[in-house]
Every structure is written in structure tokens, then in C-alpha cells.
Design a protein around this motif. Sequence first.
Motif, short mmCIF file in Angstrom:
data_model
loop_
_atom_site.label_atom_id
_atom_site.label_comp_id
_atom_site.label_asym_id
_atom_site.label_seq_id
_atom_site.Cartn_x
_atom_site.Cartn_y
_atom_site.Cartn_z
N VAL A 164 -2.45 -1.61 3.48
CA VAL A 164 -1.62 -0.42 3.64
C VAL A 164 -1.65 0.40 2.34
N ALA A 165 -1.67 1.72 2.45
CA ALA A 165 -1.84 2.61 1.30
C ALA A 165 -0.53 2.84 0.55
N LEU A 183 2.75 9.19 10.60
CA LEU A 183 1.81 9.91 9.76
C LEU A 183 2.57 10.95 8.96
N HIS A 184 2.37 10.95 7.64
CA HIS A 184 3.08 11.87 6.76
C HIS A 184 2.25 12.11 5.50
N LEU A 225 1.02 1.15 8.65
CA LEU A 225 0.81 0.48 9.92
C LEU A 225 1.66 -0.79 9.98
N GLY A 226 2.44 -0.94 11.04
CA GLY A 226 3.27 -2.12 11.21
C GLY A 226 4.57 -2.11 10.42
N PHE A 227 4.87 -1.01 9.75
CA PHE A 227 6.07 -0.91 8.93
C PHE A 227 7.26 -0.56 9.82
#
Length: 159
Positions: free
Chosen positions: A123-124, A26-27, A17-19
Amino acid sequence: MMRSITQLNIQYAHRFLGFDGEAKYLHGHSGKLVIEVEGEVDARTGFVYPCNSIKAAAWDYIKNFDHALILQKEDPLLQPILDAYVAQGIRDGAMSNRCIGLPVDIPLAKAYPECRLVVVEKVATCENLIEIFYELLKDKFNIKKMAFYSGDNAASRDY
């Protein structure tokens, strides 16, 4: 001192998000968590800690992340996905869902295994997932190092 080392493999989807780059979409990834547990070799068993026991105890938590969608809590996709699950009658789980592990509800992450969803604070990234996994497992083993591989990317941390 010696180390017993084991690994667990997961499949997951996420986005940053926000990158400003491809990862904002989404991947999915194949991920691999490597756990190194340090100690003295037990003369009776020949192990520092049996790797299968490390894997089984870790998997009790990590399976919540397998075949799951990992989203940040402020991701605008989160509510529409939950709404779609309600509309499809799968928000509260389905008989085919076998990825339900021990509860994950820590400040860094909360798992909703009934709908294969993990909501995270940060963020993951590989780095942040290591932080989550360590928090879940640090009281179970004498962890000296963890690494997480996501496709061709990886991070590691010594403890």
C-alpha cells in the motif's frame, strides 16, 4: 560530517486497498520527498553534494510518480483503468505527457509512465513510498535520512 538537504514535490493519487477508513477511496495528495545526503564539505565547492544535482538525479526517477496514479498490483481498479486508457487511445501515452522518467522496475514498484501509473507491491503509505524511493536512489548518494510528507501526514527513516 555535514548534510546537504533537498526536497522534491509531487502530486499523486492513490488508495489504501483493504483499509477500513476514508483512505480506501481513490484520492489525491501533494507529496514532498526530503533527501539528506551526508559527507564531508568539499573545500572547492562548499557543498557536501550540490542540492540541485541531488534534485536532478532524484527527479529522473521520482517524476514517474508525479501526477500519477499509484495502485497496488492486486487492486481491482487497475485493469478497468488500463482498459479505459486503451478505449481512449492514451494507454501508450500522449504528446502532452511529460512525466516520463528513467525506468522504475524494482520488486517494490513498476512505473508505467506512458499512462502515468505506478503499480506497487505494498500500500502506498508514506512509509512504503520512502522504501521505494530509497531503493531507487541508494546507489546514487550517501543518503542518511529520507522523509515523505503526504498532506498533513509524514514518515521518515534514518539510514
